[in-house]
Write a protein that holds these residues in place. Structure first.
Motif, PDB file in Angstrom:
ATOM      1  N   GLU A   1      34.852  38.733  36.474  1.00 55.55           N
ATOM      2  CA  GLU A   1      34.293  38.072  35.299  1.00 55.55           C
ATOM      3  C   GLU A   1      35.341  37.914  34.205  1.00 55.55           C
ATOM      4  N   PHE A   2      36.165  38.936  34.049  1.00 59.13           N
ATOM      5  CA  PHE A   2      37.198  38.887  33.015  1.00 59.13           C
ATOM      6  C   PHE A   2      38.224  37.795  33.310  1.00 59.13           C
ATOM      7  N   PHE A   3      38.645  37.682  34.562  1.00 59.83           N
ATOM      8  CA  PHE A   3      39.617  36.640  34.923  1.00 59.83           C
ATOM      9  C   PHE A   3      39.020  35.250  34.712  1.00 59.83           C
ATOM     10  N   ASN A   4      37.736  35.085  35.036  1.00 59.84           N
ATOM     11  CA  ASN A   4      37.081  33.794  34.801  1.00 59.84           C
ATOM     12  C   ASN A   4      37.011  33.489  33.307  1.00 59.84           C
ATOM     13  N   PHE A   5      36.744  34.526  32.509  1.00 62.50           N
ATOM     14  CA  PHE A   5      36.710  34.355  31.051  1.00 62.50           C
ATOM     15  C   PHE A   5      38.084  33.925  30.531  1.00 62.50           C
ATOM     16  N   VAL A   6      39.140  34.627  30.964  1.00 58.84           N
ATOM     17  CA  VAL A   6      40.491  34.278  30.527  1.00 58.84           C
ATOM     18  C   VAL A   6      40.839  32.857  30.962  1.00 58.84           C
ATOM     19  N   GLY A   7      40.463  32.512  32.176  1.00 55.73           N
ATOM     20  CA  GLY A   7      40.742  31.164  32.665  1.00 55.73           C
ATOM     21  C   GLY A   7      40.053  30.095  31.847  1.00 55.73           C
ATOM     22  N   SER A   8      38.803  30.362  31.434  1.00 58.19           N
ATOM     23  CA  SER A   8      38.067  29.373  30.637  1.00 58.19           C
ATOM     24  C   SER A   8      38.672  29.233  29.249  1.00 58.19           C
TER      25      SER A   8
ATOM     26  N   GLN B   1      45.563  48.597  33.859  1.00 59.91           N
ATOM     27  CA  GLN B   1      46.882  48.028  33.554  1.00 59.91           C
ATOM     28  C   GLN B   1      47.180  46.843  34.474  1.00 59.91           C
ATOM     29  N   LYS B   2      46.794  46.961  35.745  1.00 56.61           N
ATOM     30  CA  LYS B   2      46.981  45.847  36.674  1.00 56.61           C
ATOM     31  C   LYS B   2      46.152  44.640  36.247  1.00 56.61           C
ATOM     32  N   ILE B   3      44.937  44.883  35.779  1.00 55.04           N
ATOM     33  CA  ILE B   3      44.081  43.795  35.304  1.00 55.04           C
ATOM     34  C   ILE B   3      44.722  43.114  34.093  1.00 55.04           C
ATOM     35  N   SER B   4      45.282  43.911  33.199  1.00 50.53           N
ATOM     36  CA  SER B   4      45.969  43.370  32.028  1.00 50.53           C
ATOM     37  C   SER B   4      47.153  42.505  32.442  1.00 50.53           C
ATOM     38  N   LEU B   5      47.915  42.967  33.410  1.00 54.91           N
ATOM     39  CA  LEU B   5      49.063  42.213  33.909  1.00 54.91           C
ATOM     40  C   LEU B   5      48.615  40.888  34.533  1.00 54.91           C
ATOM     41  N   ILE B   6      47.616  40.968  35.394  1.00 53.02           N
ATOM     42  CA  ILE B   6      47.135  39.757  36.064  1.00 53.02           C
ATOM     43  C   ILE B   6      46.650  38.732  35.054  1.00 53.02           C
TER      44      ILE B   6
END
Length: 253
Positions: free
Chosen positions: A93-100, A139-144
């Motif tokens: 969900e977070f990656f989709n949010f960042v992408g949007s 931290q990996k999520i932050s990097l991605i």
């Protein structure tokens, strides 16, 4: 390219940065090193437009973060010292949010997420709440999330914190790959052998001032030490203190 000129930052009566200047070329990894409290994180937050400088100027790929903090975030990928994430979301969900927010096309976003999630080995955590995950996984999520939009400039503040050896190696190889693609990278770390290994040039901040800068060979010649750890300790007036502590420990044991 990153250009920093006479950058000063004060918080009330306290001067955190005192007129530092440096440049980072395209296709270069620049190590911004220093003891805790030296001003590294403050510098990086100014570079990405989170903090305003008291004086001086910054240019990121021709953009002034002070005048256009939104525009600069379009070209920069920033990893702060401590991950700043939405703990009630899952990584997916977070990656989709960042992408949007970044306006990344759905197909490209899926491709980037799949590639980076596999690279950092977090597939099994995609549907778990971020707040339940370990610091290393966060931290990996932050990097991605910082890499999703394929930024031209990377600002990484202690990005290796919490990473397991495999992920640290992968990040190291990614940084070298990004360098070959012509990206500008500012990288801070307390793992000095790593900085010595991957940084093209190194700037050492101490008490808010950039006290030395150059390639490893240039630093060795200037400081008359053979490795970055000894250069760091000597210039931050810590080498003698460390030797005294070690001697006291030997005597106590």
């Amino acid at each position: 390219m990153i250009v920093v000129e006479n950058l000063t930052k004060r918080f009330g009566e306290k001067t955190v940065l005192n007129g530092i200047s440096f440049r980072v070329n395209d296709g270069e990894i620049y190590g911004l090193l220093g003891p805790n409290g030296s001003g590294k994180s403050t510098t990086m937050k100014i570079l990405v437009g989170i903090l305003k400088p008291t004086s001086g100027s910054v240019s990121i790929a021709g953009i002034d973060p002070l005048r256009d903090p939104v525009k600069v975030k379009e070209v920069v990928g920033f990893v702060p010292e401590t991950p700043v994430l939405y703990e009630s979301l899952t990584p997916e969900e977070f990656f989709n949010f960042v992408g949007s927010v970044r306006g990344i096309a759905k197909e490209k976003l899926e491709e980037r997420v799949n590639y980076l999630v596999k690279a950092f080995g977090i597939e099994e955590y995609l549907d778990q709440f971020i707040g339940t995950l370990s610091f290393g996984t966060q931290q990996k999520i932050s990097l991605i999330s910082a890499l999703l939009h394929d930024p031209r400039v990377l600002i990484l503040d202690e990005a290796m914190n919490g990473l397991d050896p495999k992920s640290a190696r992968i990040l190291r190889e990614l940084l070298l790959e990004f360098k070959e693609e012509g990206k500008s990278i500012v990288f801070s770390t307390h793992v000095l052998p790593l900085a010595e290994m991957i940084c093209d040039r190194i700037g050492l901040i101490y008490k808010g001032e950039l006290i030395v800068e150059g390639t490893m060979e240039e630093l060795k010649e200037k400081v008359h030490e053979e490795n970055l750890e000894d250069i760091f300790l000597k210039l931050t007036e810590s080498k003698g203190e460390v030797e005294n502590i070690l001697q006291a420990l030997k005597e106590a044991l």
